[in-house]
Scaffold this active site. Structure first.
Site, mmCIF file in Angstrom:
data_model
loop_
_atom_site.group_PDB
_atom_site.id
_atom_site.type_symbol
_atom_site.label_atom_id
_atom_site.label_comp_id
_atom_site.label_asym_id
_atom_site.label_seq_id
_atom_site.Cartn_x
_atom_site.Cartn_y
_atom_site.Cartn_z
ATOM 1 C CG HIS A 73 16.291 41.797 75.288
ATOM 2 N ND1 HIS A 73 16.142 40.919 74.235
ATOM 3 C CD2 HIS A 73 16.236 43.040 74.753
ATOM 4 C CE1 HIS A 73 16.028 41.618 73.106
ATOM 5 N NE2 HIS A 73 16.075 42.893 73.386
ATOM 6 C CG ASP B 173 15.561 37.621 73.759
ATOM 7 O OD1 ASP B 173 15.628 38.245 74.842
ATOM 8 O OD2 ASP B 173 16.263 37.903 72.772
ATOM 9 C CD GLU C 243 14.276 45.224 71.182
ATOM 10 O OE1 GLU C 243 15.326 44.757 71.671
ATOM 11 O OE2 GLU C 243 14.205 46.363 70.703
ATOM 12 C CD GLU D 200 18.438 50.009 73.697
ATOM 13 O OE1 GLU D 200 19.635 50.311 73.620
ATOM 14 O OE2 GLU D 200 17.995 48.896 73.384
ATOM 15 C CG ASN E 221 11.561 49.590 72.039
ATOM 16 O OD1 ASN E 221 10.674 48.872 72.503
ATOM 17 N ND2 ASN E 221 12.678 49.091 71.522
#
Ligand code: G3I
Length: 321
Positions: free
Chosen positions: A207, A241, A239, A123, A171
């Site tokens: 996400h 979801d 990640e 990030e 990432n």
């Protein structure tokens, strides 16, 4: 197929059994982050503590799972000694340069041969493609403030020294589709590739919510994954979801369809090697706690470890049904 995991939950039978039997990879959701593994300053006789992360790695090995490491260079979940020392002016750039190099090499050496890939940097970009102001970049930074991605390059080089056999990843979130952020990351990846900087792959966090299930978005997503893949980068969905605002069968069905479509983008791209969700049971997900319980139900297993349509969406994409 991976899932983020937390060691304090392994004592719960449903949690451990589901994780160990359904997945081939795990990634620590928190316990390899700076504040967990580096809780005391380097002047302390024991600056590092791998107790909790070691528990997860041992569980993975007992269950023949691979371990993905997360994360070495991030501006969140830092130790209090570090953030307060920076605020007090005790730690300047030359100190941070030493601290970060020692952190990266110590953590990677500890897990050499046991953690096959690392989110070395996490990030670092803003949504508009500029670099975020962080303690590692320019506030005060490790000595490379104002020099763009040079500090990321430095971190990747240190990581190479820590474990030359581990794959090194950058990432991020919000860089899944074609946009200003993914453009900036693409420029960096292409530059690193051309100059032989040791970057092996890209992690797309993913996400999302049901608004991601839109033809234009999914097309832009597939094109973006392809352009990184065409650079020769390995792609991991790290990640995933899909947050919902209610846990009813209708929403679960829509979510299952989105899980299938996102998994398919990985399956159809030869350089996409990992599909991982951020947790696996709705019982333990970061989303309710970060949305004041307004959203949740984002993962493939329900509160009682029953398989949801999301699970079968992934399965259908993997088996071509
Ligand atoms: O460790 C303390 C504990 O001592 C205390 O008792 C407890 C009380 O609430 O808090 C604990 O800290 C929590 C920490 O997770 C460890 O469990 C924090 O409150 C909580 O905010 C923190 O959230 C984590 C978050 O990263 C921090 O930014 C989430 O669990 C974790 O899922 C989330 O993961 C990130 C990825 O690393 C990077 N990408 C985005 C993703 C989701 O935000």
């Amino acid at each position: 197929m991976g899932a983020a995991a937390q060691p304090q939950l392994l004592s719960e039978a449903g949690y451990a059994t589901t994780l160990g039997s359904e997945y081939s990879q795990l990634e620590p959701e928190n316990v390899m982050k700076f504040s967990f593994v580096h809780p005391r300053p380097n002047t302390d006789p024991a600056p590092y503590d791998f107790t909790q992360a070691d528990q997860l790695v041992a569980f993975a090995e007992q269950n023949s799972m691979r371990v993905r490491g997360h994360t070495l260079v991030w501006h969140k979940q830092l130790s209090g000694w570090l953030t307060s020392g920076i605020a007090a002016g005790t730690y300047r750039s030359s100190d941070l340069n030493f601290i970060l190099q020692d952190h990266i090499t110590t953590v990677m050496r500890h897990y050499a041969g046991r953690v096959y890939a690392w989110d070395v940097v996490n990030e670092a970009f803003n949504g508009d493609g500029t670099l975020a102001h962080t303690v590692w970049y320019d506030s005060p930074g490790i000595g490379l403030a104002g020099r763009g991605t040079a500090y990321i390059e430095q971190a990747l080089s240190w990581a190479h020294a820590g474990d030359p056999n581990a794959k090194r990843f950058y990432n991020d979130f919000g860089a899944e589709t074609l946009n200003a952020k993914s453009d900036a990351i693409y420029q960096m990846a292409r530059d690193f590739k051309q100059r032989g900087v040791p970057l092996d792959g890209l992690g797309f966090q993913l996400h999302v919510n049901l608004s991601f299930d839109n033809p234009n978005t999914l097309d832009s997503f597939a094109q973006n994954v392809k352009r990184f893949s065409d650079l020769g980068m390995e792609i991991h969905f790290t990640e995933f979801d899909a947050a919902l605002d209610g846990g009813d069968p209708q929403r679960f069905a829509s979510q299952g369809d989105l899980y299938r479509k996102v998994t398919l983008v990985c399956v159809q791209n030869p350089n996409c090697k990992v599909f991982q969700t951020w947790g696996f049971t709705d019982k333990y997900s970061w989303i309710p706690q970060s949305t004041n319980n307004q959203q949740g139900w984002a993962l493939p297993f329900d509160l009682n470890y029953n398989k949801k349509p999301a699970y079968f969406g992934m399965l259908n994409a993997l088996t071509g049904q």
